[in-house]
Design a protein around this motif. Sequence first.
Motif, PDB file in Angstrom:
ATOM      1  N   PRO A  76     -13.880  34.019 -38.101  1.00 58.00           N
ATOM      2  CA  PRO A  76     -12.775  34.818 -38.982  1.00 58.00           C
ATOM      3  C   PRO A  76     -13.427  35.437 -40.417  1.00 58.00           C
ATOM      4  O   PRO A  76     -14.569  34.874 -40.751  1.00 58.00           O
ATOM      5  CB  PRO A  76     -11.975  33.812 -39.285  1.00 58.00           C
ATOM      6  N   HIS A  77     -12.640  36.546 -40.620  1.00 56.04           N
ATOM      7  CA  HIS A  77     -12.921  37.016 -41.778  1.00 56.04           C
ATOM      8  C   HIS A  77     -11.867  37.127 -42.879  1.00 56.04           C
ATOM      9  O   HIS A  77     -10.867  37.395 -42.367  1.00 56.04           O
ATOM     10  CB  HIS A  77     -13.722  38.605 -41.769  1.00 56.04           C
ATOM     11  N   PHE A  78     -12.234  37.096 -43.995  1.00 53.84           N
ATOM     12  CA  PHE A  78     -11.261  37.501 -45.083  1.00 53.84           C
ATOM     13  C   PHE A  78     -11.704  38.921 -45.659  1.00 53.84           C
ATOM     14  O   PHE A  78     -12.945  38.937 -45.816  1.00 53.84           O
ATOM     15  CB  PHE A  78     -11.297  36.562 -46.272  1.00 53.84           C
ATOM     16  N   ILE A  79     -10.830  39.876 -45.621  1.00 53.35           N
ATOM     17  CA  ILE A  79     -11.155  41.233 -46.030  1.00 53.35           C
ATOM     18  C   ILE A  79     -10.250  41.603 -47.427  1.00 53.35           C
ATOM     19  O   ILE A  79      -9.119  41.282 -47.174  1.00 53.35           O
ATOM     20  CB  ILE A  79     -10.803  42.403 -45.161  1.00 53.35           C
ATOM     21  N   CYS A  80     -11.010  41.665 -48.700  1.00 53.24           N
ATOM     22  CA  CYS A  80     -10.163  42.265 -49.608  1.00 53.24           C
ATOM     23  C   CYS A  80      -9.915  43.608 -49.556  1.00 53.24           C
ATOM     24  O   CYS A  80     -10.728  44.395 -49.360  1.00 53.24           O
ATOM     25  CB  CYS A  80     -10.936  41.697 -50.915  1.00 53.24           C
ATOM     26  N   THR A  81      -8.652  43.805 -49.838  1.00 52.45           N
ATOM     27  CA  THR A  81      -8.234  45.302 -49.622  1.00 52.45           C
ATOM     28  C   THR A  81      -8.308  46.075 -51.044  1.00 52.45           C
ATOM     29  O   THR A  81      -7.965  47.461 -51.196  1.00 52.45           O
ATOM     30  CB  THR A  81      -6.485  45.393 -49.053  1.00 52.45           C
ATOM     31  N   GLY A  82      -8.588  45.310 -52.002  1.00 53.93           N
ATOM     32  CA  GLY A  82      -8.784  45.796 -53.418  1.00 53.93           C
ATOM     33  C   GLY A  82     -10.136  46.488 -53.480  1.00 53.93           C
ATOM     34  O   GLY A  82     -10.354  47.479 -53.939  1.00 53.93           O
ATOM     35  N   CYS A  83     -11.364  45.474 -53.258  1.00 52.80           N
ATOM     36  CA  CYS A  83     -12.508  46.028 -53.338  1.00 52.80           C
ATOM     37  C   CYS A  83     -13.512  46.184 -52.062  1.00 52.80           C
ATOM     38  O   CYS A  83     -14.671  46.670 -51.985  1.00 52.80           O
ATOM     39  CB  CYS A  83     -13.369  45.049 -54.429  1.00 52.80           C
ATOM     40  N   GLY A  84     -12.781  45.778 -50.967  1.00 53.30           N
ATOM     41  CA  GLY A  84     -13.673  45.848 -49.484  1.00 53.30           C
ATOM     42  C   GLY A  84     -14.335  44.750 -49.293  1.00 53.30           C
ATOM     43  O   GLY A  84     -15.036  44.749 -48.320  1.00 53.30           O
ATOM     44  N   THR A  85     -14.465  43.619 -50.294  1.00 54.14           N
ATOM     45  CA  THR A  85     -15.337  42.525 -49.696  1.00 54.14           C
ATOM     46  C   THR A  85     -14.982  41.894 -48.757  1.00 54.14           C
ATOM     47  O   THR A  85     -13.846  41.809 -48.319  1.00 54.14           O
ATOM     48  CB  THR A  85     -15.208  41.709 -51.051  1.00 54.14           C
ATOM     49  N   VAL A  86     -15.840  41.742 -47.697  1.00 50.15           N
ATOM     50  CA  VAL A  86     -15.819  40.724 -46.715  1.00 50.15           C
ATOM     51  C   VAL A  86     -16.458  39.627 -46.578  1.00 50.15           C
ATOM     52  O   VAL A  86     -17.620  39.511 -46.888  1.00 50.15           O
ATOM     53  CB  VAL A  86     -16.092  41.572 -45.470  1.00 50.15           C
ATOM     54  N   GLU A  87     -15.640  38.495 -46.334  1.00 52.59           N
ATOM     55  CA  GLU A  87     -16.224  36.984 -46.553  1.00 52.59           C
ATOM     56  C   GLU A  87     -15.912  36.367 -45.231  1.00 52.59           C
ATOM     57  O   GLU A  87     -14.989  36.574 -44.631  1.00 52.59           O
ATOM     58  CB  GLU A  87     -15.653  36.374 -47.725  1.00 52.59           C
ATOM     59  N   ASP A  88     -17.124  35.444 -44.707  1.00 45.87           N
ATOM     60  CA  ASP A  88     -16.468  34.552 -43.568  1.00 45.87           C
ATOM     61  C   ASP A  88     -15.679  33.405 -44.409  1.00 45.87           C
ATOM     62  O   ASP A  88     -15.801  33.040 -45.497  1.00 45.87           O
ATOM     63  CB  ASP A  88     -17.933  33.811 -43.341  1.00 45.87           C
ATOM     64  N   LEU A  89     -14.864  33.174 -43.449  1.00 46.40           N
ATOM     65  CA  LEU A  89     -14.150  31.725 -43.753  1.00 46.40           C
ATOM     66  C   LEU A  89     -14.736  30.659 -43.926  1.00 46.40           C
ATOM     67  O   LEU A  89     -15.915  30.661 -42.875  1.00 46.40           O
ATOM     68  CB  LEU A  89     -12.890  31.688 -42.781  1.00 46.40           C
ATOM     69  N   PRO A  90     -14.832  29.508 -44.764  1.00 48.60           N
ATOM     70  CA  PRO A  90     -15.666  28.295 -44.461  1.00 48.60           C
ATOM     71  C   PRO A  90     -15.388  27.569 -43.255  1.00 48.60           C
ATOM     72  O   PRO A  90     -14.299  27.889 -42.737  1.00 48.60           O
ATOM     73  CB  PRO A  90     -15.186  27.486 -45.733  1.00 48.60           C
ATOM     74  N   ASP A  91     -16.292  26.853 -42.873  1.00 47.60           N
ATOM     75  CA  ASP A  91     -16.193  26.078 -41.446  1.00 47.60           C
ATOM     76  C   ASP A  91     -15.070  25.259 -41.515  1.00 47.60           C
ATOM     77  O   ASP A  91     -14.683  24.947 -40.396  1.00 47.60           O
ATOM     78  CB  ASP A  91     -17.557  25.300 -41.151  1.00 47.60           C
ATOM     79  N   ASP A  92     -14.672  24.896 -42.760  1.00 49.20           N
ATOM     80  CA  ASP A  92     -13.687  23.883 -42.546  1.00 49.20           C
ATOM     81  C   ASP A  92     -12.285  24.373 -42.622  1.00 49.20           C
ATOM     82  O   ASP A  92     -11.252  23.617 -42.492  1.00 49.20           O
ATOM     83  CB  ASP A  92     -13.749  22.739 -43.718  1.00 49.20           C
ATOM     84  N   ILE A  93     -12.135  25.572 -42.549  1.00 48.29           N
ATOM     85  CA  ILE A  93     -10.900  26.118 -42.265  1.00 48.29           C
ATOM     86  C   ILE A  93     -10.796  26.636 -40.681  1.00 48.29           C
ATOM     87  O   ILE A  93     -11.674  27.449 -40.362  1.00 48.29           O
ATOM     88  CB  ILE A  93     -10.549  27.561 -42.985  1.00 48.29           C
ATOM     89  N   THR A  94     -10.027  26.002 -39.939  1.00 44.48           N
ATOM     90  CA  THR A  94      -9.996  26.342 -38.444  1.00 44.48           C
ATOM     91  C   THR A  94      -8.841  27.415 -38.175  1.00 44.48           C
ATOM     92  O   THR A  94      -7.818  27.311 -38.741  1.00 44.48           O
ATOM     93  CB  THR A  94      -9.884  24.875 -37.831  1.00 44.48           C
ATOM     94  N   VAL A  95      -9.280  28.208 -37.116  1.00 46.19           N
ATOM     95  CA  VAL A  95      -8.564  29.101 -36.631  1.00 46.19           C
ATOM     96  C   VAL A  95      -7.694  28.613 -35.341  1.00 46.19           C
ATOM     97  O   VAL A  95      -8.368  28.003 -34.542  1.00 46.19           O
ATOM     98  CB  VAL A  95      -8.963  30.325 -36.537  1.00 46.19           C
ATOM     99  N   PRO A  96      -6.388  28.694 -35.284  1.00 47.73           N
ATOM    100  CA  PRO A  96      -5.884  28.000 -34.167  1.00 47.73           C
ATOM    101  C   PRO A  96      -6.395  28.894 -32.871  1.00 47.73           C
ATOM    102  O   PRO A  96      -6.466  30.205 -32.879  1.00 47.73           O
ATOM    103  CB  PRO A  96      -4.404  28.345 -34.285  1.00 47.73           C
ATOM    104  N   GLU A  97      -6.625  28.245 -31.867  1.00 45.80           N
ATOM    105  CA  GLU A  97      -7.363  29.106 -30.539  1.00 45.80           C
ATOM    106  C   GLU A  97      -5.758  29.423 -29.814  1.00 45.80           C
ATOM    107  O   GLU A  97      -5.130  28.474 -29.452  1.00 45.80           O
ATOM    108  CB  GLU A  97      -8.070  27.960 -29.722  1.00 45.80           C
TER     109      GLU A  97
END
Length: 126
Positions: A76-97
């Motif tokens: 998963p990615h976090f995308i900042c709509t302000g500056c366009g930065t794209v970050e990976d979410l840290p491994d300890d944040i799990t996304v529901p399957e």
Amino acid sequence: MKNFSRQRTLVLETLLKHRDHPTADDLYREVKEDLPQISLGTVYRNLKKLAENGVISRISVPDSPDRYDPHTGMHPHFICTGCGTVEDLPDDITVPEIRGDSGWFKGREIHGSVFQLYGLCRKCGK
Ligand SMILES: [Zn+2]
Ligand SMILES: [Zn+2]
């Protein structure tokens, strides 16, 4: 042709050093240091080809240039709509399957999913 693949290798190697999802422009500036005669168009073309071949992934960012990610596995990615930065979410944040074999899922085969968070990064949120 030989030159062509050398350029592609260099573009890929440069991207592999990144965890911050650079734009084609960012990569161009870096690649140019090793290969001053390379053009931005060539960098674009090679990135496009690499993405088409599934070697890298391309991330579309609203109102901002596409970003490139050497990490093609589902993450998963976090995308900042302000500056366009794209970050990976840290491994300890799990996304529901989201999976299942009944109800809506019946008869549908899920091969993957794209999960993205949009918002403002710490800098833009201030
Ligand atoms: Zn931001
Ligand atoms: Zn990523």
